[in-house]
Design a protein around this motif. Structure first.
Motif, short mmCIF file in Angstrom:
data_model
loop_
_atom_site.label_atom_id
_atom_site.label_comp_id
_atom_site.label_asym_id
_atom_site.label_seq_id
_atom_site.Cartn_x
_atom_site.Cartn_y
_atom_site.Cartn_z
N ASP A 117 0.83 -1.20 0.00
CA ASP A 117 0.00 0.00 0.00
C ASP A 117 0.87 1.25 0.00
O ASP A 117 0.59 2.21 -0.73
CB ASP A 117 -0.92 -0.02 1.21
CG ASP A 117 -1.94 1.11 1.20
OD1 ASP A 117 -2.36 1.52 0.10
OD2 ASP A 117 -2.32 1.58 2.29
N TRP A 152 3.94 1.49 -1.12
CA TRP A 152 4.58 1.57 -2.43
C TRP A 152 3.62 2.15 -3.47
O TRP A 152 3.99 3.02 -4.26
CB TRP A 152 5.05 0.19 -2.87
CG TRP A 152 5.65 0.17 -4.25
CD1 TRP A 152 5.02 -0.12 -5.43
CD2 TRP A 152 7.00 0.51 -4.59
NE1 TRP A 152 5.89 0.01 -6.49
CE2 TRP A 152 7.11 0.39 -6.00
CE3 TRP A 152 8.11 0.88 -3.86
CZ2 TRP A 152 8.31 0.64 -6.68
CZ3 TRP A 152 9.31 1.14 -4.53
CH2 TRP A 152 9.40 1.01 -5.93
N ASP A 153 2.39 1.69 -3.44
CA ASP A 153 1.41 2.19 -4.42
C ASP A 153 1.13 3.67 -4.21
O ASP A 153 1.01 4.43 -5.18
CB ASP A 153 0.11 1.38 -4.31
CG ASP A 153 -0.85 1.69 -5.45
OD1 ASP A 153 -0.50 1.40 -6.61
OD2 ASP A 153 -1.93 2.22 -5.17
N SER A 176 1.88 5.64 -7.62
CA SER A 176 0.69 5.73 -8.47
C SER A 176 0.39 7.18 -8.84
O SER A 176 0.22 8.02 -7.96
CB SER A 176 -0.52 5.14 -7.73
OG SER A 176 -1.73 5.53 -8.35
N PRO A 203 8.50 -3.98 -4.64
CA PRO A 203 8.00 -2.82 -3.89
C PRO A 203 8.99 -2.35 -2.82
O PRO A 203 8.59 -1.97 -1.73
CB PRO A 203 6.74 -3.40 -3.23
CG PRO A 203 7.17 -4.82 -2.86
CD PRO A 203 8.14 -5.25 -3.95
#
Length: 218
Positions: free
Chosen positions: A43, A45-46, A50, A87
């Motif tokens: 989460d 990493w995203d 993103s 990640p």
């Protein structure tokens, strides 16, 4: 445990370190900030990578977010993505105001969540370091680490303009003094003179917390 949604308490969750280094024959300063988050590594990493989620806690980003691609944060830095090992780690140049520095983010599993390590390396003008110290960069990164923490805790996008306005009030001054003081102490631990570090701290707190002058009406 400190409240990650309280800026003052969250500032105390960051460990700060400064090292002297060298890159391509030039002396550099390396600022390291570490903080744990109560979120899964995937989460975190995203949220960091993103283009849809980055604006929710930092800034809108455009460009190519692949290795070798150029990115640009709206109204802020841009650069080249140099490495991406999902990640766990990413590295990119950090280009702003005609200057190039280097940023690395490392993620690892920690007790109850994820540990984020931010490493920022730059060739620093000695006069600039003397005037503002490491807080010139460090306080800004502390604000970003705080924003990421609030977003990961709540899922609610942050209001950047609201935070900037808060920084000019008593709470913002306390946040800048606490985080800037942490970076000043890291500089002293790395060998800087205490009196010089304290003088730079006063300058950088003023820099971050004095409201910009209002533009005259047309």
């Amino acid at each position: 445990m400190p409240d990650p949604q309280d800026p003052i308490e969250a500032a105390g969750m960051v460990a700060r370190e400064i090292r002297d280094s060298e890159r391509d024959g030039a002396a550099t300063k390396v600022l390291v900030a570490r903080r744990a988050y109560r979120a899964d590594q995937a989460d975190v990493w995203d949220a960091l990578t993103s283009p849809e989620r980055l604006p929710r806690w930092f800034l809108p980003v455009s460009g190519d977010l692949e290795v070798g691609g150029r990115y640009q944060f709206e109204g802020n830095a841009g650069g080249v993505v140099e490495r991406c090992d999902a990640p766990d780690s990413l590295a990119a140049t950090w280009e702003f105001g005609g200057q190039v520095s280097w940023m690395t983010v490392n993620l690892s599993k920690g007790e109850g969540g994820t540990v984020l390590e931010l490493v920022h390396e730059a060739v620093v003008d000695p006069a600039m370091w003397s005037q503002y110290g490491p807080g010139a960069v460090g306080i800004g990164w502390d604000g970003s680490l705080y924003g990421l923490g609030v977003y990961l805790e709540t899922g609610t996008p942050l209001d950047g303009a609201e935070f900037e306005a808060w920084m000019t009030g008593p709470g913002g001054v306390a946040f800048a003094r606490l985080t800037g003081g942490g970076w000043a102490q890291a500089a002293v631990d790395a060998g800087d003179d205490r009196a010089a570090a304290d003088a730079a701290l006063e300058n950088v707190v003023a820099f971050y917390t004095v409201a910009p002058p209002e533009e005259p009406e047309a």
